[in-house]
Enzyme design. Structure first.
Site, PDB file in Angstrom:
ATOM      1  N   ARG A 122       0.841  -1.211   0.000  1.00  0.00           N
ATOM      2  CA  ARG A 122       0.000   0.000   0.000  1.00  0.00           C
ATOM      3  C   ARG A 122       0.867   1.249   0.000  1.00  0.00           C
ATOM      4  NH1 ARG A 122      -4.434   0.328   4.608  1.00  0.00           N
ATOM      5  NH2 ARG A 122      -2.632   0.886   5.871  1.00  0.00           N
ATOM      6  N   LYS A 225      -2.741   6.352   1.770  1.00  0.00           N
ATOM      7  CA  LYS A 225      -2.464   6.879   3.103  1.00  0.00           C
ATOM      8  C   LYS A 225      -1.563   8.115   2.995  1.00  0.00           C
ATOM      9  CE  LYS A 225      -2.271   4.556   7.520  1.00  0.00           C
ATOM     10  NZ  LYS A 225      -3.493   5.093   8.065  1.00  0.00           N
ATOM     11  N   GLU A 261     -16.240   6.591   5.421  1.00  0.00           N
ATOM     12  CA  GLU A 261     -15.519   5.972   6.536  1.00  0.00           C
ATOM     13  C   GLU A 261     -15.336   7.022   7.610  1.00  0.00           C
ATOM     14  OE1 GLU A 261     -11.479   4.750   5.775  1.00  0.00           O
ATOM     15  OE2 GLU A 261     -11.148   6.383   4.373  1.00  0.00           O
TER      16      GLU A 261
HETATM   17  N1  PLP Z   1      -9.272   4.322   7.062  1.00  0.00           N
HETATM   18  C1  PLP Z   1      -8.424   5.274   7.443  1.00  0.00           C
HETATM   19  C2  PLP Z   1      -8.726   6.652   7.035  1.00  0.00           C
HETATM   20  C3  PLP Z   1      -7.289   4.962   8.199  1.00  0.00           C
HETATM   21  O1  PLP Z   1      -6.451   5.904   8.587  1.00  0.00           O
HETATM   22  C4  PLP Z   1      -7.055   3.630   8.558  1.00  0.00           C
HETATM   23  C5  PLP Z   1      -5.871   3.260   9.311  1.00  0.00           C
HETATM   24  O2  PLP Z   1      -4.893   2.822   8.800  1.00  0.00           O
HETATM   25  C6  PLP Z   1      -7.969   2.659   8.132  1.00  0.00           C
HETATM   26  C7  PLP Z   1      -9.067   3.040   7.400  1.00  0.00           C
HETATM   27  C8  PLP Z   1      -7.751   1.219   8.426  1.00  0.00           C
HETATM   28  O3  PLP Z   1      -6.724   0.704   7.605  1.00  0.00           O
HETATM   29  P1  PLP Z   1      -5.841  -0.488   8.106  1.00  0.00           P
HETATM   30  O4  PLP Z   1      -6.761  -1.546   8.517  1.00  0.00           O
HETATM   31  O5  PLP Z   1      -5.024  -0.873   6.939  1.00  0.00           O
HETATM   32  O6  PLP Z   1      -5.037   0.032   9.236  1.00  0.00           O
HETATM   33  C1  COI Z   2      -3.851   3.101  11.751  1.00  0.00           C
HETATM   34  O1  COI Z   2      -4.885   2.526  12.084  1.00  0.00           O
HETATM   35  O2  COI Z   2      -2.762   2.524  11.717  1.00  0.00           O
HETATM   36  C2  COI Z   2      -3.867   4.486  11.346  1.00  0.00           C
HETATM   37  O3  COI Z   2      -2.974   4.870  10.643  1.00  0.00           O
HETATM   38  C3  COI Z   2      -4.880   5.382  11.862  1.00  0.00           C
HETATM   39  C4  COI Z   2      -4.208   6.545  12.427  1.00  0.00           C
HETATM   40  C5  COI Z   2      -4.516   7.793  11.806  1.00  0.00           C
HETATM   41  C6  COI Z   2      -3.857   6.493  13.832  1.00  0.00           C
END
Ligand code: PLP
Ligand code: COI
Length: 382
Positions: A122, A225, A261
């Site tokens: 990612r 991200k 989200e």
């Molecule tokens: N959506 C957002 C905006 C996030 O910052 C995160 C955190 O990483 C997620 C979703 C969840 O993603 P992941 O499960 O890959 O951490």
């Molecule tokens: C995560 O869940 O790892 C994120 O990056 C969310 C964050 C903004 C704390």
């Protein structure tokens, strides 16, 4: 071999110890691998069970640099500060991306990360979306190995409920004034021990739908991200906290009808007929936690999984709702306020049975208490 590493190896051979700031450390930590060279050190003494989601300075961070068309090898830094040009691209024009990974001490003492290769992939997508030079997957993993090995005493003990949060980030550092992509990049991985992201932990929280704020646009950066998405969400977070909510839930910014989200996590819901539903949208982050939960829901619990646009009108129909992500894992939601309506789910004190089942299972896999049949845990050589 890098001259810097050469010098530090000589220092190490002479068994010299020196100080940086308040810390005293042994230069042998600068070797290319800490295997055999790292003295076994005691775990740090922290109140692990009561950690919040904050930043604590740990022993080392690890960095690689892109200059003159190539990436350097990862280098270890005991210093948590960075030295930058005041004209660095990211400060003014925002070439700045990051990742979030959790590292656990498992039941058998292994130190593992949850699906970090997905984060490496990612990270490449995020770099491409921001016109940055991607960090190759191999360099990402090598840097991750190093930083976790060297900070192993910061990995919270099994059973504490805490984890070591790993934050890889990359920024364009070339000094420039015109708006263009940087030709120089710094890639850093820092680590810090954390507890629950939302204060409510696995207790149901209160969320509110914002119909007057947007996080990301359909052809924008929402899928990746990029730091830009998080500054965009700050107005919502500040307002949510001020109004007594845990976080905001965003709507699609074209029709203002479909759930997107939350600021730091994907939206998930369980229907009365046992479906796991989650929004499909080009402007939400492709969550690794959500991807894993979908697989568990379908393959381990026989649920039907639907990834589709979810109208805000459906809020009244769901049995259970939650937010999911690396930091939050699953944060159950008790109420969602939308305009003058308040939708409630289950009890205010206890998560519903389906989300509890999913949460317990993903936690059990992460902690080595359940079979890792999908091969999601990445074991460090410590
Ligand atoms: N959506 C957002 C905006 C996030 O910052 C995160 C955190 O990483 C997620 C979703 C969840 O993603 P992941 O499960 O890959 O951490
Ligand atoms: C995560 O869940 O790892 C994120 O990056 C969310 C964050 C903004 C704390």
């Amino acid at each position: 071999m890098k001259p810097f590493i050469e010098i530090t190896k000589i220092l190490a051979q002479q068994s010299l110890k020196f100080s940086v700031g308040l810390k005293t450390f042994n230069p042998c930590f600068f070797g290319e691998s800490c295997e055999g060279a790292c003295p076994k050190r005691e775990k740090v003494k922290l109140d692990w069970k009561n950690l919040g989601f904050g930043y604590a300075v740990t022993d080392y961070n690890c960095r690689a640099f892109f200059k003159n068309g190539k990436w350097s090898e990862p280098t270890i830094f005991p210093d948590e500060t960075i030295n930058l040009s005041i004209a660095a691209q990211f400060i003014h024009y925002g070439q700045n991306i990051f990742e979030g990974i959790k590292v656990f001490e498992q039941k058998n003492g292994d130190i593992t990360a949850f699906r970090p290769i997905e984060n490496a992939k990612r990270f490449i997508q995020s770099a491409k979306a921001c016109e940055m030079v991607p960090v190759p997957e191999e360099l990402f993993m090598k840097t991750l190995d190093k930083v976790v090995q060297l900070n192993h005493r910061w990995v919270p003990p099994y059973g504490s409920g805490a984890s070591l949060y790993v934050r890889p980030f990359q920024m364009g550092v070339e000094p420039l004034m015109g708006v263009k992509p940087s030709l120089q990049y710094t890639f850093i991985i820092l680590v810090t021990p954390v507890g629950a992201y939302f204060k409510s932990g696995f207790k149901p929280g209160k969320f509110a739908v914002a119909d007057d704020l947007d996080r990301a646009a359909p052809f924008g950066l929402g899928k990746v991200k990029a730091a830009a998405n998080y500054v965009s969400g700050l107005r919502g977070t500040v307002r949510a906290k001020h109004d007594g909510y845990n976080e905001i839930i965003y709507l699609d910014c074209v029709q203002r009808k479909y759930i997107e989200e939350s600021g730091p996590a994907n939206f998930i819901a369980i229907t009365k007929d046992n479906k796991y539903v989650t929004p499909k949208s080009s402007s939400i982050l492709t969550s690794i936690t959500n991807m894993s939960l979908r697989e568990i829901a379908e393959k381990d619990f026989g649920m039907t999984v639907e990834e589709r646009p979810i109208s805000v009108d459906e809020l009244a129909d769901f049995e259970e709702v939650g937010a999911c992500g690396t930091a939050a894992i699953i944060s159950p939601i008790h109420s969602i306020t939308y305009k003058d309506k308040v939708f409630t789910y289950g009890s205010p004190d206890k998560a519903g049975p389906k989300l509890t089942q999913l949460y317990n299972h993903i936690r059990a896999i992460q902690l080595g208490e359940a079979e890792d049949k999908y091969n999601w845990n990445y074991k460090f050589n410590i």
